[in-house]
Structures are given as structure tokens and as C-alpha cells.
Design an enzyme around this catalytic site. Structure first.
Site, PDB file in Angstrom:
ATOM      1  N   ALA A  14       8.575   4.823   0.880  1.00  0.00           N
ATOM      2  CA  ALA A  14       9.402   5.850   0.264  1.00  0.00           C
ATOM      3  C   ALA A  14       8.845   7.253   0.440  1.00  0.00           C
ATOM      4  O   ALA A  14       9.554   8.232   0.187  1.00  0.00           O
ATOM      5  CB  ALA A  14       9.580   5.549  -1.223  1.00  0.00           C
ATOM      6  N   SER A  15       7.587   7.371   0.874  1.00  0.00           N
ATOM      7  CA  SER A  15       7.026   8.703   1.105  1.00  0.00           C
ATOM      8  C   SER A  15       6.468   8.873   2.514  1.00  0.00           C
ATOM      9  O   SER A  15       6.237   9.999   2.948  1.00  0.00           O
ATOM     10  CB  SER A  15       5.923   9.007   0.090  1.00  0.00           C
ATOM     11  OG  SER A  15       4.883   8.046   0.161  1.00  0.00           O
ATOM     12  N   GLY A  17       5.981   6.742   6.676  1.00  0.00           N
ATOM     13  CA  GLY A  17       6.224   5.605   7.549  1.00  0.00           C
ATOM     14  C   GLY A  17       5.082   5.443   8.515  1.00  0.00           C
ATOM     15  O   GLY A  17       4.255   6.351   8.702  1.00  0.00           O
ATOM     16  N   ARG A  18       5.028   4.277   9.141  1.00  0.00           N
ATOM     17  CA  ARG A  18       3.961   4.019  10.108  1.00  0.00           C
ATOM     18  C   ARG A  18       4.432   2.949  11.076  1.00  0.00           C
ATOM     19  O   ARG A  18       5.305   2.136  10.740  1.00  0.00           O
ATOM     20  CB  ARG A  18       2.690   3.557   9.386  1.00  0.00           C
ATOM     21  CG  ARG A  18       2.857   2.301   8.573  1.00  0.00           C
ATOM     22  CD  ARG A  18       1.861   2.190   7.438  1.00  0.00           C
ATOM     23  NE  ARG A  18       1.976   3.269   6.499  1.00  0.00           N
ATOM     24  CZ  ARG A  18       2.879   3.317   5.515  1.00  0.00           C
ATOM     25  NH1 ARG A  18       3.773   2.332   5.381  1.00  0.00           N
ATOM     26  NH2 ARG A  18       2.929   4.340   4.706  1.00  0.00           N
ATOM     27  N   ASP A 236       9.826  -4.198   1.648  1.00  0.00           N
ATOM     28  CA  ASP A 236       8.393  -4.012   1.851  1.00  0.00           C
ATOM     29  C   ASP A 236       7.557  -4.783   0.831  1.00  0.00           C
ATOM     30  O   ASP A 236       6.458  -5.257   1.157  1.00  0.00           O
ATOM     31  CB  ASP A 236       8.012  -2.526   1.877  1.00  0.00           C
ATOM     32  CG  ASP A 236       8.516  -1.730   0.684  1.00  0.00           C
ATOM     33  OD1 ASP A 236       9.001  -2.333  -0.299  1.00  0.00           O
ATOM     34  OD2 ASP A 236       8.426  -0.495   0.728  1.00  0.00           O
ATOM     35  N   THR A 237       8.077  -4.978  -0.381  1.00  0.00           N
ATOM     36  CA  THR A 237       7.316  -5.752  -1.355  1.00  0.00           C
ATOM     37  C   THR A 237       7.272  -7.226  -0.976  1.00  0.00           C
ATOM     38  O   THR A 237       6.272  -7.909  -1.218  1.00  0.00           O
ATOM     39  CB  THR A 237       7.896  -5.588  -2.769  1.00  0.00           C
ATOM     40  OG1 THR A 237       8.033  -4.202  -3.064  1.00  0.00           O
ATOM     41  CG2 THR A 237       6.987  -6.223  -3.804  1.00  0.00           C
TER      42      THR A 237
END
Length: 470
Positions: A14-15, A17-18, A236-237
Site C-alpha cells: 500500500a505504500s 512496490g518491489r 499479500d497477507t
């Protein structure tokens, strides 16, 4: 087992990316970042939005780097991201810019519209989801979806742009409020009762299934024609929980980033009135597991406080301010981090001051004390959630695994151990990317077939920090 494989993970938070590359084989689990980029919301006249085109551009550039740095080639690539947010499409065209879950429209319009049709108790009995005003079902009710013929959640949107195939992965679908947590199928009766068009929903795929090869122009752009795109736990969780090196049934997890997702892994959902009252959710996990958890405000409070200090012309280094906070002696005020005032971006120090004034408790007197108050308040919320998870699930919790970026915050980990009275094991930081690459690697036979096999590989290749309650 002698197979080794390299795979790429597009991990969108949410803040930030990679793009990560995982090299997986017998007794080997190496992860390296080939691209990192910011993910910042955009405020427009009609509200707060994401910029998925910018994320896609960065993802493609990262994939090109991943391919160029993998001489033996990549086996596949998979996408995970935060949950609930989506794009509406007509044909292949995106209709408008996707809203950010922190936009207020769902809370002001969507919740009322859905609850007028389906009571909160009935809704929980059907979908098992905790009440969050930004759940997809509420966002859809607030939007005008009449011109759309498809809805794609964020990782599925990126997957569509990579392959040309529209599907919805089940772990992220479970966060929409439109999926039956028992059957893992769309609840079409609930969709109808909510007044939403079932036609916008796509076919479901599960973690480990192949979505398809990248399209021709994508293959040319990244230098890997025909590269396979695989479905993983695209929430993602869900991938982060795969990456939790749990070794016993008495373990809980906290996937700690912007949010702290606090819960246990179960074989079946817990859809009781008590669970609803405690605001616990039943989300889909990899291999049919249930992630029984609750959302607790996480490091969002810390990052927003740092941003406000920077806006005020008094920036602070996170490491230094945490060190100063650790040196604060004596009790500090703890406040309710779940208060709705802390949800939106803004002046967190002023909001903490206001909360303290309203509750007639001492407000933090300086920056170090404020940071200690924030950390202790988050830890107390974690401890309360752990107690609730134990009570509601019937699962004893003796060990707590903290993964994600928050696992690097030693002050928070120690405070969580102290306030919960449980041992805390911190790490790995990149649990989400690890879970992503391991589900891909399993498809190639590079890791054992069970979640326990994958977690054992993490435990044997990654060092964890230990915190005992004081």
C-alpha cells in the site's frame, strides 16, 4: 529433490512496490530485490485514487531487470498486492482511475446501501468478513458500475495486462465480501441481494494455477517471450502467511506493515456471532486454509507521524526517534489506535493530542514520548487481538511470529511480547515475497508439497530475532 528454479515476484504494498527474484532449491531459499518503487495515492477532485499504470510500468521495468539478471531464465512470475481495491473495465478498457480504500465514499454511501439490503449479522454469516467500511462490497455499492462488464482486483488487473486473461484469484476474492468462505465460490445469491451485477465477476483461480503466458508485446518488452504467469496467494497477507515460519499449532502471526494483520491459521472458518462482534475475519489462505484474523492499525501511525513532522519542517530519522523512544522511562499514555480518526492521512500528532484531551489522559509531552506512546498503543492493540484470537478460535497461542516491515522495529516487537505475555519471533521481513516465490517454486518441484515443507525451508534458511516478555 534436486530441482532448482528462479522465479519473480511482483509484490505491491500500500505504500511501496518491489520486484523480487527468488532462487529456490534443496536447502536453498535466496531472495533478492531487483526493483523498488513508491506507491503513492493521488488526490483528485472526486476522491483518493491509486495509479495502477505507474505500478505496471515499474513492474515491467523490474521484470526486465529480473530477466537480464537471471542467466538461467525465470520459471514464472506472480503478482500479489493489498486487498479490496479494484478497477472496473468495459472490454479491455479500464473505466476511470481505481479508488483508494482510504477514500471516504464507501463509508458515506456504500455501507448504508448494503446494510439496507443485507443486515450486518446476515452479511457476516454469509461471507465471514469483519466489518471494514472499505470492503469491496461497500465500495462497489458506492460506485456506478452500470457501464462495466468486469471487475478486477489490483493483482488480477496487473495479471490481465501481462497475459490478456481476466481471472480472480481466490485469496484476494475472499476479501471482497462476495465469496462464500466455506465453498470458496462466488455467492451469487448474496451478490444479487446486494444489488450488484454478477456479470462483473470473473472465473476464479487458486494459488499454484497457471494464468497463462505473457502476451507477445510484454514478452518482447521484458526479454522473456512466453514467460508463465502463475497465481499465488495474491492477497499479500495470504502470501505473507505462507512465509511465516510457524513450526507448531500454538503459533499466531502478525503481518506487520501499514496494517497489522493479527490471527491464526485454521482449517475451517469461524463464523459465529462472537467472532463478528470481535470484528474477526475469515479470509482465504493458500491450500484451502483459513486466515482467521483481525485488522489492527499498524505502522501507518508511525509513518504518518514522521510525514507530519517533515511537513512541519522538523523531520526525524526513524531509527533515531525509535532509539529515543526506547529511552523514555516511566509509563506513557496508550490510546485506541482503532479510532476512526486515525484512518485517513493527516496530522497524527494533533489527532493523538485530541484523543488524549477527549479522554482526559496526559498527552505525550515531546516527540520521543509521542513515538513511545504510539508504539505501546499498537502493541497493546496487538495483545488484545491475540487474546481474542485465542478465545474465539479455541487455539492456544504461546508464540507470536511478526513478519513484514514491522518485524524490524525491535521496540514494537519487545512491547508486543511484554503486553501479550507471549514469546515473539521476528522475521522474515520479506515474508510476502517469500510466500509468493515458494508457491511458484512448488509448481516446479523445487520445494516440498505442503505449507509445512515451505515453512521449514524458511526456518532453516532465515535467522529470526527472539523477544521474551519482561
Amino acid at each position: 529433490m534436486s530441482v532448482s528454479v528462479s522465479v519473480a515476484a511482483i509484490d505491491l504494498g500500500a505504500s511501496s512496490g518491489r520486484v523480487m527474484v527468488g532462487d529456490v532449491g534443496p536447502d536453498r531459499l535466496d531472495l533478492r530485490a531487483v526493483a523498488r518503487f513508491a506507491n503513492e495515492p493521488v488526490l483528485l477532485q472526486d476522491g483518493l485514487h491509486w495509479d495502477p499504470l505507474d505500478l505496471y510500468r515499474h513492474a515491467l521495468a523490474g521484470l526486465w531487470t529480473a530477466v537480464s539478471q537471471s542467466p538461467d531464465g525465470l520459471g514464472s512470475v506472480a503478482v500479489d498486492s493489498w486487498a479490496v481495491d479494484y478497477a472496473l473495465l468495459r472490454g479491455d478498457r479500464m473505466l476511470g482511475v481505481p479508488f483508494h480504500y482510504r477514500d471516504e465514499r464507501a463509508a458515506t454511501r456504500g455501507v448504508e446501501r448494503i446494510h439496507a439490503r443485507v443486515s450486518p449479522a446476515d452479511l457476516y454469516a454469509r461471507n465471514g468478513l469483519q466489518f471494514l467500511p472499505f470492503n469491496t462490497i461497500y465500495q462497489l455499492a458506492a460506485d456506478e458500475v452500470g457501464d462495466a462488464d468486469r471487475m478486477l482486483l489490483v493483482p488480477d488487473l496487473i495479471g490481465f495486462w501481462l497475459t490478456g486473461r481476466m481471472v480472480t484469484e481466490t485469496t484476494n476474492a475472499s476479501t471482497t465480501g462476495l465469496l462464500d468462505p466455506r465453498t470458496r465460490a462466488w455467492d451469487l445469491d448474496l451478490v444479487a441481494r446486494a444489488g450488484l451485477p454478477a456479470s462483473i465477476l470473473t472465473d476464479l483461480v487458486g494459488p499454484g494455477e497457471t494464468i497463462g503466458p505473457v502476451s507477445t508485446h510484454v514478452g518482447e518488452r521484458i526479454g522473456a517471450p512466453g514467460l508463465t504467469v502463475t497465481a499465488v496467494g495474491s492477497h499479500d497477507t495470504a502470501s505473507a502467511v505462507v512465509g511465516v515460519p510457524m513450526q507448531a499449532d500454538d503459533a499466531a502471526y502478525i503481518s506487520c506493515g501499514t496494517w497489522g494483520l493479527v490471527g491464526v491459521e485454521l482449517d475451517a472458518p469461524v463464523v459465529t456471532e462472537e467472532a463478528r462482534a470481535a470484528n474477526f475475519t475469515n479470509e482465504g489462505g493458500v491450500d484451502g486454509r483459513t486466515r482467521f484474523l483481525t485488522n489492527v492499525m499498524g505502522t501507518w501511525l508511525i509513518s504518518e507521524t514522521l510525514r507530519q513532522w517533515e511537513r512541519d519542517g522538523r523531520p526525524a530519522d526513524l531509527v533515531e526517534i525509535l532509539r529515543a523512544a526506547a529511552d523514555v522511562t516511566g509509563p506513557v499514555t496508550t490510546f485506541d489506535v482503532q479510532d476512526a480518526r486515525f484512518m485517513a492521512p493527516g496530522d497524527m500528532p494533533a489527532r493523538v493530542q485530541a484523543w488524549c484531551a477527549e479522554h482526559d489522559v496526559p498527552a505525550p509531552a515531546d516527540r520521543a514520548t509521542l513515538m513511545r506512546s504510539i508504539v505501546e498503543s499498537i502493541a497493546q492493540a496487538f495483545a488484545d487481538a491475540l487474546d481474542a484470537a485465542e478465545r474465539l478460535s479455541g487455539r492456544a497461542i504461546r508464540v507470536v511470529h511478526v513478519v513484514g516491515g514491522g518485524s524490524q522495529n525491535r521496540l514494537l516487537c519487545q512491547a508486543t511480547a511484554d503486553r501479550s505475555g507471549r514469546a515473539v519471533l521476528a522475521g522474515p521481513v520479506e515474508a510476502t515475497a517469500l510466500g509468493n516465490v515458494l508457491v511458484q517454486a512448488r509448481a516446479f518441484g523445487a520445494v516440498g508439497g505442503t505449507l509445512e515443507d515451505m515453512r521449514a525451508l524458511i526456518a532453516s534458511t532465515h535467522e529470526l530475532a527472539s523477544f521474551s516478555p519482561r
